[in-house]
Design an enzyme around this catalytic site. Structure first.
Site, PDB file in Angstrom:
ATOM      1  N   ASP A   1      -7.566  47.973  10.489  1.00  0.00           N
ATOM      2  CA  ASP A   1      -6.974  48.794   9.424  1.00  0.00           C
ATOM      3  C   ASP A   1      -7.547  50.216   9.449  1.00  0.00           C
ATOM      4  OD1 ASP A   1      -5.361  49.176   7.235  1.00  0.00           O
ATOM      5  OD2 ASP A   1      -6.513  47.893   5.865  1.00  0.00           O
TER       6      ASP A   1
ATOM      7  N   TYR B   1     -12.244  38.864   7.629  1.00  0.00           N
ATOM      8  CA  TYR B   1     -11.745  37.709   6.876  1.00  0.00           C
ATOM      9  C   TYR B   1     -12.271  36.372   7.395  1.00  0.00           C
ATOM     10  CZ  TYR B   1      -8.656  40.499   3.882  1.00  0.00           C
ATOM     11  OH  TYR B   1      -8.143  41.373   2.944  1.00  0.00           O
TER      12      TYR B   1
END
Ligand code: AR6
Length: 181
Positions: free
Chosen positions: A40, A129
């Site tokens: 990201d 994550y």
């Protein structure tokens, strides 16, 4: 490494996803579409502020886990960025597998709907994550392998792994799923 089905193929490569010259680059986003680190951070840094301006305007409520949204690609060598939200790994009993599968599937649906012939995926959920890499590779590759024979687009699905060790895991899973021809 690659596997072909007629004029379609799945490829694995080692590299930086922001340098891929395919129609679509997939971002490993969060549900607020707020930007962050990893893929990201790299995509927004390389693509410039236009991407965040567009996602803020078009998707003010963000994007649920297990889904994805699409934007332009700013300065990247791509037409679009798909912002996919994979699950946070919580031990495997919180629906993570289904959510990861649906995130990949939604990306492929969006790519097909935009008539994209090539798409580059990172290993969604495998960094911040915490999704175990082999299990994530199984979900990612099974989803792609099921997609290819049933859809015209995209013709090329490329998984871009950041270094040798995730590449080896994806390659071993792809061999297990397709045979080592
Ligand atoms: N190119 C290809 N792969 C990369 C790159 C790159 N430039 N950078 C990292 N990877 P992550 P997630 C690998 O953390 O787990 C962000 O802060 C990395 O080694 O980017 O889905 C978001 O804002 C790993 O294997 O995504 C979210 O809050 C994989 O890409 C959260 O992290 C995914 O790592 C999303 O976490």
């Amino acid at each position: 490494m690659e596997r072909r089905w007629g004029n379609q193929r799945i490829e694995l490569t080692i590299g930086d996803i922001t340098e891929q010259k395919l129609d679509i680059i997939v971002n490993a986003a969060n549900s607020r579409l707020a930007g962050g680190g990893g893929v990201d951070g790299a995509i927004h840094a390389a693509g410039g502020p236009a991407i965040m301006e567009e996602t803020r305007r078009r998707y003010p409520q963000g994007c649920p886990t297990g889904s994805a949204v699409i934007s332009g690609a700013g300065k990247l060598h791509a037409q679009y960025v798909i912002h996919a939200v994979g699950p946070i790994w919580q031990g495997g009993h919180a629906g993570e597998e289904k959510l990861l599968q649906s995130a990949y599937c939604r990306c492929l649906e969006l790519a097909a709907a935009h008539d994209a012939s090539s798409v580059a995926f990172p290993a969604l959920s495998c960094g911040a994550y915490g999704y175990p890499l082999r299990r994530a590779a199984e979900v990612a590759l099974k989803t792609a392998i099921l997609w290819v024979p049933n859809h015209q687009q995209p013709k090329l699905i490329r998984f871009v792994l950041y270094s040798e060790s995730p590449y080896e895991v994806f390659a071993s899973v792809l061999e297990d799923l397709t045979g080592d021809s």
